[in-house]
Design an enzyme around this catalytic site. Structure first.
Site, PDB file in Angstrom:
ATOM      1  N   ASP A 501      40.059  46.613  39.375  1.00  0.00           N
ATOM      2  CA  ASP A 501      40.373  47.133  40.702  1.00  0.00           C
ATOM      3  C   ASP A 501      39.214  46.957  41.666  1.00  0.00           C
ATOM      4  O   ASP A 501      38.054  46.892  41.285  1.00  0.00           O
ATOM      5  CB  ASP A 501      40.760  48.609  40.622  1.00  0.00           C
ATOM      6  CG  ASP A 501      39.694  49.473  39.968  1.00  0.00           C
ATOM      7  OD1 ASP A 501      39.082  48.996  38.997  1.00  0.00           O
ATOM      8  OD2 ASP A 501      39.471  50.605  40.419  1.00  0.00           O
ATOM      9  N   GLU A 502      39.572  46.873  42.918  1.00  0.00           N
ATOM     10  CA  GLU A 502      38.653  46.995  44.056  1.00  0.00           C
ATOM     11  C   GLU A 502      37.506  45.981  44.043  1.00  0.00           C
ATOM     12  O   GLU A 502      36.360  46.317  44.319  1.00  0.00           O
ATOM     13  CB  GLU A 502      38.115  48.432  44.136  1.00  0.00           C
ATOM     14  CG  GLU A 502      39.219  49.441  44.366  1.00  0.00           C
ATOM     15  CD  GLU A 502      38.727  50.879  44.493  1.00  0.00           C
ATOM     16  OE1 GLU A 502      39.405  51.662  45.184  1.00  0.00           O
ATOM     17  OE2 GLU A 502      37.678  51.204  43.911  1.00  0.00           O
ATOM     18  N   VAL A 503      37.822  44.737  43.731  1.00  0.00           N
ATOM     19  CA  VAL A 503      36.832  43.667  43.904  1.00  0.00           C
ATOM     20  C   VAL A 503      36.871  43.247  45.375  1.00  0.00           C
ATOM     21  O   VAL A 503      37.906  42.816  45.868  1.00  0.00           O
ATOM     22  CB  VAL A 503      37.135  42.476  42.982  1.00  0.00           C
ATOM     23  CG1 VAL A 503      36.199  41.311  43.284  1.00  0.00           C
ATOM     24  CG2 VAL A 503      37.001  42.895  41.521  1.00  0.00           C
TER      25      VAL A 503
END
Length: 836
Positions: A501-503
């Site tokens: 998540d959340e790259v």
């Protein structure tokens, strides 16, 4: 200002810092923000100099650059770490005096977790050492914002709750498929005879024996006893199903496997009156029942983050115990993140030697920086800590005995700063020893990578370089060590979660490794393609070991364009790989309300971890004294209970600000197909721990919401979820909601106040309303005691019990208490109407 060459004489412990709101309706650049300030009080005998120092602190919010009172500068260091540097306008603070630094936050203040955290002082003359200050105070603030939940709002919410006599309540929760009270009772005594007619169930019988010994304080099993509990085998009851019959002299539990008989025993434990759990009784009367039961969903999970803030082994065991009572069967263990690595792996000792510690550091070479208020040194158990291999094996064995699978999460490729810095430490050590090959074996970043990015949590160096071969050496080694630990514990490891998540945008673009990889891998045309390259390789690593890959929703998405606009669709490359995805993003009004249904309809095994209904760390309501974040929703126990897995649009009533939702946001959104329903494998409640520093706060945020999670994951779909008439559905819901709250207030909360040495569950603030010159009060959980005072002091367990409206003279305060005398938040007797 030039650095001082000698340390000032002032002891930083003589400083006190107070954070407070100055103006929560401050307008800056035509936007409403918050003007806040730090008050630095000097209680020592030496002055705090006008310069030569910095104060470091953590904060989740963002600040307007240079928008201060003009006497200091606030700068971001990295992540949630900031520094305050006094300038030429700052005046020395003499003994007994104080100074103020005002600054503007980019959002208004909602609750006390919006304050800064963990301020500490660093002298310019000693920049590598941080000093704790003597005291830090968050000054109470009475906000005045839209959607404020006042005691009057709570009163009006609570008044629809029906008080139901305890004898009329279903006495097993989660609610069984079939439950009938048959009259009579079984007298449970210390000498009860537990019999197994199926050899495989002896382990469960031994576990129940141990429980009886704790309950009664002794165990005197007597084969001649007239009272017998029999565990027997019966085919066809499913993976976790059971039948339970209680009648005078005999209890029978039948199941098709160990999990089923275990859950039958859990239901039997729930039938024991809560008063018996409070103190060792001579006996306990168990009502006669016929029960047939099985879960709705096979995957019923809690996600616990111990990376942001660490929780002890003992606290994890306490969570596992109550998960088992309410029939939850998976602990999703978030062990690694930017701010910490919490499991010892023998092959890579640097992971815990470096990344399990937080303190003041300017380079993160030997440990990680202060995060979430952990302070300048290793003394804070929330910031510094990890599970030894032996600890983790103990956790695994404890969970396995309770039919709970522990799924480890190793964050990759983003949220990986802890691992990146640990492997950088290993690199430096081996390079210094002349071992270049060994140094580079597990390196997670490319030297010379000038890519510019900021993660959602503001880090600029927290993403692994997935173009490096050494990244996959690291993953192979981590997986290998985990397999060995699970084997030693005798615990199953069907799945490993690899985050995803959340790259942020901008990663890898200037990585030398990526630019080299493009030349040899034509399928990698841009940095977006690295995503599929990375997870394809990780999946292959796990498949070779017969382990399934799990991740957050982004793992299953492919970036594309629709009408020229960036968009994400389910990735067909992974749809048939058996991957499991946890979907959190359904923020109402955020545009991704249907993402979970898209992925399930697209063939992915989907776990609903919806932020609107299943995040333990969201604040219970919009009130300054309620801890937790609120970026996704305000989330009380009603949100867990009212969740409709197959149609969560149906009863979405308020947006993330607590205001009535505009139902137009659901126009054009995908609904769940019948095929998609087969891919909803279960539900998961999630506790992210940025705001959770202590075991007490962990209990407060999770319980009793966990009981509602168990109800919704195990019990069958309630009739109110599918009733098409809104008025009928509302009436049906309120009836069942009232039953649930009565079960909590009169049975389950009195039970868990004492069970397993007690849990510090949240006690709700009473509702209060002014009517005809008197204050009327109520509470969300029928059966809880409300006490009050009229002299402005906080009510205690010895204050008068509220039984009828109280005259509105004096400073009246109300507070609810549990059976042990623990009090919740205090409600003032004032007519606080909500702001409209």
């Amino acid at each position: 200002m030039a650095a001082h060459t000698a340390l000032p004489r002032l002891d930083p412990k003589q400083l006190s810092v107070t954070w407070q709101v100055v103006n929560n309706e401050y307008v800056y650049e035509n936007k409403q923000m918050a003007l806040t300030e730090l008050v630095i009080a000097n209680k020592g005998t030496d002055a705090l100099p006008a310069g030569g120092w910095k104060i470091y602190f953590n904060a989740a919010g963002d600040f307007v650059p240079d928008a201060t009172s003009g006497n200091a500068t606030i700068e971001q260091v990295n992540g949630d770490l900031y520094s305050i540097t006094p300038n030429a306008n700052f005046k020395a603070i003499q003994p007994g005096e104080s100074g103020r630094i005002e600054y503007i936050t980019k959002a208004t203040v909602v609750n006390f977790t919006d304050a800064i955290e963990g301020p500490y002082l660093v002298w310019d003359a000693e920049p590598a050492k941080g000093y704790s200050i003597g005291n830090f105070v968050v000054k109470p603030f009475t906000p005045n914002y839209i959607g404020l939940v006042t005691p009057e709002v709570l009163y009006n919410q609570n008044k629809t709750i029906i008080d139901i006599p305890a004898e009329k309540l279903t006495k097993i929760i989660p609610t069984p498929v079939s439950y009938t009270e048959t009259g009579g009772s079984f007298r449970l005594q210390p000498d009860v005879n537990v019999v197994t007619t199926h050899e495989a169930y002896k382990k469960e019988a031994a576990g129940f024996d141990a429980y009886l010994k704790k309950l009664f304080g002794k165990r005197t099993a007597n084969k001649a006893s007239n009272n017998t509990i029999t565990l027997s085998y019966k085919a066809g009851l499913g993976q976790e199903g059971y039948e339970l019959t209680v009648k005078p002299g005999a209890i029978t539990i039948a199941a098709s496997n160990n999990a089923g008989v275990y859950y039958g025993l859990q239901s039997l434990k729930i039938l024991i009156p809560p008063s018996a759990v409070a103190s060792a009784p001579a006996y306990a009367e168990i009502p006669g029942v016929n029960v047939a039961d099985a879960p709705r969903f096979g995957y019923r999970a809690v996600m616990l983050d111990v990376a942001r803030n660490f929780q002890s082994k003992q606290q994890v065991l306490k969570l596992l115990e109550l998960m088992s009572v309410y029939k939850l069967n998976t602990l999703h263990f978030h062990l690694t993140d930017d701010e910490g690595w919490r499991i010892e792996l023998p092959s890579l000792p640097e992971l815990t030697n470096v990344a399990s510690k937080r303190g003041h550091t300017l380079d993160s070479k030997n440990f990680l920086p202060a995060g979430h208020g952990s302070g300048p040194d290793f003394s804070n158990p929330a910031g510094t800590g990890h599970y030894s291999k032996a600890d983790y094996i103990e956790i695994l064995k404890y969970a396995t005995e309770r039919h709970i699978t522990v799924m480890p999460e190793i964050e990759a490729p983003g949220h990986a700063r802890g691992a990146i810095k640990a492997m950088a430490n290993r690199y430096a050590r081996l390079m210094a020893a002349g071992d270049k090959v060994g140094a580079e074996r597990y390196l997670l970043y490319s030297a010379g990578d000038k890519s510019d990015y900021r993660s959602v949590q503001y880090w600029n160096d927290n993403v692994m370089d997935v173009a490096l071969p050494s990244t996959y050496n690291y993953i192979e080694t981590v997986v290998g060590d985990l397999i060995n630990i699970y084997k030693e514990a005798g615990a199953p490891l069907p799945t490993i979660h690899f985050g995803g998540d959340e790259v942020p945008a901008g990663v890898w673009e200037k990585s030398p490794a990526y630019l080299a990889l493009k030349k040899t891998h034509p399928e990698v045309k841009n940095t977006g393609d690295l995503w599929y390259y990375f997870y394809g390789r990780v999946n292959d690593i796990l498949k070779k070991r017969n382990i399934k890959l799990a991740g957050w929703e982004e793992m299953a998405l492919r970036k594309t364009k629709i009408d020229g606009q960036d968009a994400y669709v389910p990735n067909p490359q992974f749809a048939n790989e058996g991957m499991r995805v946890d979907v959190w993003n359904n923020v109402l009004g955020g545009g991704q309300e249907d993402l979970a249904y898209k992925l399930a309809n697209g063939g992915f095994q989907t776990v609903l971890t919806c932020v609107t209904n299943l995040y333990f760390d969201m604040a219970n309501n919009k009130s300054f004294d309620e801890p937790g974040y609120y970026w996704g929703a305000f989330l009380g126990i009603d949100k867990f209970y009212s969740f409709i897995p197959y149609d969560y649009f149906k009863n979405a009533d308020v947006d993330k600000n607590g205001l009535p939702v505009n139902r137009n946001i659901f126009i054009g959104k995908q609904r769940l197909t019948d095929y998609g329903k087969t891919n909803i494998v279960g539900l998961q409640g999630a506790l992210w721990t940025e705001t959770v520093k202590t075991p007490e706060r962990m209990d407060y945020m999770i319980f009793p919401k966990l009981i509602a999670l168990g109800e919704r994951a195990w019990a069958q779909d309630p009739a109110w979820t599918t009733e098409k008439d809104p008025a009928k559905a509302a009436a049906m819901y309120n009836e069942e909601w009232s039953k649930f709250l009565n079960v909590l207030g009169k049975r389950e909360l009195p039970r868990i106040a004492y069970y397993n040495n007690g849990y510090n569950f949240r006690i709700p603030k009473p509702g209060v309303i002014l009517q005809d010159g008197k204050y009327a009060a109520n509470v969300q959980f029928p059966g809880m005691v409300i006490r009050y005072t009229t002299d402005g002091t906080e009510p205690t367990a010895s204050s008068p019990v509220y039984s009828s409206p109280v005259s509105a003279t004096g400073a009246v305060k109300f507070r609810a208490f549990d059976v042990k005398g623990r009090g919740g938040n205090v409600a003032d007797g004032v007519n606080n109407a909500p702001v409209m």
